[in-house]
Design a protein around this motif. Structure first.
Motif, PDB file in Angstrom:
ATOM      1  N   ILE A 114      45.304  50.203  38.671  1.00  0.00           N
ATOM      2  CA  ILE A 114      46.768  50.318  38.716  1.00  0.00           C
ATOM      3  C   ILE A 114      47.184  51.776  38.576  1.00  0.00           C
ATOM      4  CG2 ILE A 114      48.903  49.766  37.483  1.00  0.00           C
ATOM      5  CD1 ILE A 114      47.570  47.045  36.775  1.00  0.00           C
ATOM      6  N   GLU A 115      46.559  52.481  37.646  1.00  0.00           N
ATOM      7  CA  GLU A 115      46.892  53.896  37.458  1.00  0.00           C
ATOM      8  C   GLU A 115      46.594  54.716  38.717  1.00  0.00           C
ATOM      9  OE1 GLU A 115      44.949  55.275  33.913  1.00  0.00           O
ATOM     10  OE2 GLU A 115      45.777  53.625  32.707  1.00  0.00           O
ATOM     11  N   CYS A 116      45.647  54.228  39.534  1.00  0.00           N
ATOM     12  CA  CYS A 116      45.288  54.920  40.781  1.00  0.00           C
ATOM     13  C   CYS A 116      46.089  54.428  41.983  1.00  0.00           C
ATOM     14  CB  CYS A 116      43.801  54.757  41.061  1.00  0.00           C
ATOM     15  SG  CYS A 116      42.726  55.616  39.900  1.00  0.00           S
ATOM     16  N   GLY A 117      46.986  53.451  41.787  1.00  0.00           N
ATOM     17  CA  GLY A 117      47.860  53.051  42.881  1.00  0.00           C
ATOM     18  C   GLY A 117      47.799  51.600  43.307  1.00  0.00           C
ATOM     19  N   ALA A 118      46.911  50.793  42.742  1.00  0.00           N
ATOM     20  CA  ALA A 118      46.852  49.376  43.109  1.00  0.00           C
ATOM     21  C   ALA A 118      48.173  48.692  42.779  1.00  0.00           C
ATOM     22  CB  ALA A 118      45.716  48.673  42.375  1.00  0.00           C
ATOM     23  N   ASN A 119      48.618  47.793  43.647  1.00  0.00           N
ATOM     24  CA  ASN A 119      49.785  46.971  43.325  1.00  0.00           C
ATOM     25  C   ASN A 119      49.438  45.481  43.323  1.00  0.00           C
ATOM     26  OD1 ASN A 119      49.627  46.392  46.062  1.00  0.00           O
ATOM     27  ND2 ASN A 119      51.496  47.509  46.603  1.00  0.00           N
ATOM     28  N   MET A 120      48.133  45.185  43.422  1.00  0.00           N
ATOM     29  CA  MET A 120      47.639  43.823  43.310  1.00  0.00           C
ATOM     30  C   MET A 120      46.282  43.875  42.619  1.00  0.00           C
ATOM     31  SD  MET A 120      46.976  41.064  46.400  1.00  0.00           S
ATOM     32  CE  MET A 120      48.697  40.592  46.600  1.00  0.00           C
ATOM     33  N   VAL A 121      46.129  43.092  41.539  1.00  0.00           N
ATOM     34  CA  VAL A 121      44.862  43.073  40.802  1.00  0.00           C
ATOM     35  C   VAL A 121      44.364  41.646  40.683  1.00  0.00           C
ATOM     36  CG1 VAL A 121      45.263  45.216  39.524  1.00  0.00           C
ATOM     37  CG2 VAL A 121      46.110  43.053  38.583  1.00  0.00           C
TER      38      VAL A 121
ATOM     39  N   LEU B 179      44.309  40.782  54.270  1.00  0.00           N
ATOM     40  CA  LEU B 179      43.964  42.145  53.887  1.00  0.00           C
ATOM     41  C   LEU B 179      42.617  42.472  54.505  1.00  0.00           C
ATOM     42  CD1 LEU B 179      44.820  42.092  50.050  1.00  0.00           C
ATOM     43  CD2 LEU B 179      46.350  42.529  51.982  1.00  0.00           C
ATOM     44  N   ILE B 180      42.409  43.712  54.835  1.00  0.00           N
ATOM     45  CA  ILE B 180      41.104  44.154  55.326  1.00  0.00           C
ATOM     46  C   ILE B 180      40.303  44.695  54.146  1.00  0.00           C
ATOM     47  CG2 ILE B 180      39.876  45.776  56.817  1.00  0.00           C
ATOM     48  CD1 ILE B 180      42.181  45.591  58.774  1.00  0.00           C
ATOM     49  N   GLN B 181      39.106  44.132  53.970  1.00  0.00           N
ATOM     50  CA  GLN B 181      38.246  44.558  52.864  1.00  0.00           C
ATOM     51  C   GLN B 181      37.434  45.772  53.282  1.00  0.00           C
ATOM     52  OE1 GLN B 181      35.738  41.554  51.147  1.00  0.00           O
ATOM     53  NE2 GLN B 181      34.756  42.977  49.725  1.00  0.00           N
ATOM     54  N   VAL B 182      37.548  46.826  52.514  1.00  0.00           N
ATOM     55  CA  VAL B 182      36.850  48.089  52.798  1.00  0.00           C
ATOM     56  C   VAL B 182      35.769  48.312  51.746  1.00  0.00           C
ATOM     57  CG1 VAL B 182      37.093  50.581  53.120  1.00  0.00           C
ATOM     58  CG2 VAL B 182      38.972  49.042  53.790  1.00  0.00           C
ATOM     59  N   ASN B 183      34.572  48.577  52.192  1.00  0.00           N
ATOM     60  CA  ASN B 183      33.463  48.920  51.284  1.00  0.00           C
ATOM     61  C   ASN B 183      33.530  50.422  51.040  1.00  0.00           C
ATOM     62  OD1 ASN B 183      31.077  49.329  49.924  1.00  0.00           O
ATOM     63  ND2 ASN B 183      29.784  48.297  51.410  1.00  0.00           N
ATOM     64  N   ILE B 184      34.440  50.814  50.172  1.00  0.00           N
ATOM     65  CA  ILE B 184      34.727  52.237  49.977  1.00  0.00           C
ATOM     66  C   ILE B 184      33.593  52.967  49.283  1.00  0.00           C
ATOM     67  CG2 ILE B 184      35.881  52.043  47.741  1.00  0.00           C
ATOM     68  CD1 ILE B 184      37.107  54.161  50.751  1.00  0.00           C
TER      69      ILE B 184
ATOM     70  N   HIS C 122      36.718  56.234  43.811  1.00  0.00           N
ATOM     71  CA  HIS C 122      36.810  55.207  44.850  1.00  0.00           C
ATOM     72  C   HIS C 122      38.241  54.685  44.990  1.00  0.00           C
ATOM     73  CE1 HIS C 122      32.571  55.346  45.393  1.00  0.00           C
ATOM     74  NE2 HIS C 122      32.253  54.709  44.273  1.00  0.00           N
ATOM     75  N   PHE C 123      38.897  54.442  43.871  1.00  0.00           N
ATOM     76  CA  PHE C 123      40.273  53.949  43.922  1.00  0.00           C
ATOM     77  C   PHE C 123      41.200  54.986  44.553  1.00  0.00           C
ATOM     78  CE2 PHE C 123      39.322  51.157  39.964  1.00  0.00           C
ATOM     79  CZ  PHE C 123      38.930  50.096  40.775  1.00  0.00           C
ATOM     80  N   ASP C 124      41.016  56.244  44.222  1.00  0.00           N
ATOM     81  CA  ASP C 124      41.835  57.303  44.824  1.00  0.00           C
ATOM     82  C   ASP C 124      41.609  57.391  46.327  1.00  0.00           C
ATOM     83  OD1 ASP C 124      43.158  58.089  42.526  1.00  0.00           O
ATOM     84  OD2 ASP C 124      41.780  59.729  42.056  1.00  0.00           O
ATOM     85  N   ASN C 125      40.369  57.220  46.751  1.00  0.00           N
ATOM     86  CA  ASN C 125      40.066  57.238  48.189  1.00  0.00           C
ATOM     87  C   ASN C 125      40.755  56.079  48.904  1.00  0.00           C
ATOM     88  OD1 ASN C 125      38.493  59.547  48.075  1.00  0.00           O
ATOM     89  ND2 ASN C 125      36.563  58.429  47.839  1.00  0.00           N
ATOM     90  N   MET C 126      40.780  54.914  48.258  1.00  0.00           N
ATOM     91  CA  MET C 126      41.467  53.766  48.841  1.00  0.00           C
ATOM     92  C   MET C 126      42.970  54.021  48.949  1.00  0.00           C
ATOM     93  SD  MET C 126      39.591  51.219  49.890  1.00  0.00           S
ATOM     94  CE  MET C 126      40.839  49.932  49.949  1.00  0.00           C
TER      95      MET C 126
END
Length: 230
Positions: free
Chosen positions: A208-215, A119-124, A172-176
């Motif tokens: 998760i509510e913002c779209g994550a599928n891995m926590v 995975l590419i880590q983004v400093n959002i 931040h999560f929405d931007n990701m």
């Protein structure tokens, strides 16, 4: 304690997934075991944990032979000279943040005759203390991945700021999530947006509510860490 904590985390993941229009099966839980010994890790695996995450490559190297079969993830900052410790042990490296690191993973993966998912880590958030590349630098890594044969980009990862203001992290999560979808639509070579890894013990429900599928959840399962352990 681990059993009860794990059940509570599972309950929260399920509720957040349903709230986001998905099911529990759509979310992958990485149990973060940094500083914890093999006995605690094995207890979690016996309770049903399938994926474990370590921050330090040395811990992967030192614990690997003492832990029951599981999928290992390297989720912390990875220096190029430490890639050799994890290349044949982990299934996914979450923290690729430079062409230099990507090239070293390619070199080590070729040496071991395997293909490494990353995975590419983004400093959002743009925090100077956070690892990860800036959003503006992401395309360079995505294009470079198209030249490689032993590295496959499988998604994005981020670490949100520690804050009491959940609205900030939602932003931040929405931007990701938007970035994740944008890359999916552009269809880069050797890039398949499968995983959006974001959210830890303090914010995984929001993620998760913002779209994550891995926590990546540690202290909510295992309790507070003992940082005196090496």
């Amino acid at each position: 304690m681990i059993r009860e904590n794990l059940e509570e985390v599972e309950r929260k993941i399920t509720a957040a997934a349903i709230k986001s229009g998905r099911s529990r099966e759509d979310i992958k839980l990485i149990a973060v075991t940094k500083t914890h010994g093999a006995d605690i890790m094995n207890e979690a695996i016996r309770l049903g944990v399938t994926d474990i995450g370590e921050n330090k490559p040395q811990e992967v190297r030192d614990k690997f032979e003492h832990v029951l079969p599981a999928k290992w993830h390297l989720i912390g900052h990875l220096q190029t000279n430490k890639v050799k410790y994890v290349i044949d042990k982990v299934c996914l490296i979450h923290s690729v943040d430079s062409i230099k690191l990507m090239d070293e993973i390619e070199r080590q993966a070729q040496k071991h005759n395997l293909v490494m998912d990353v995975l590419i880590q983004v400093n959002i958030s743009g925090e100077e203390t956070k690892s990860g590349i800036k959003k503006e630098e992401l395309e360079d890594l995505l294009l470079h991945a198209g030249k490689l044969e032993h590295v496959k980009v499988k998604g994005l990862m981020t670490i949100a700021p520690k804050t009491d203001n959940s609205v900030t992290n939602i932003l931040h999560f929405d931007n990701m999530r938007r970035l994740f979808i944008d890359i999916q639509q552009k269809k880069y070579d050797n890039v398949n947006m499968v995983y959006l890894s974001m959210g830890m013990s303090g914010d995984f429900e929001t993620a998760i509510e913002c779209g994550a599928n891995m926590v990546r959840v540690g202290s909510a399962i295992f309790g507070e860490r003992n940082y005196s352990q090496k």
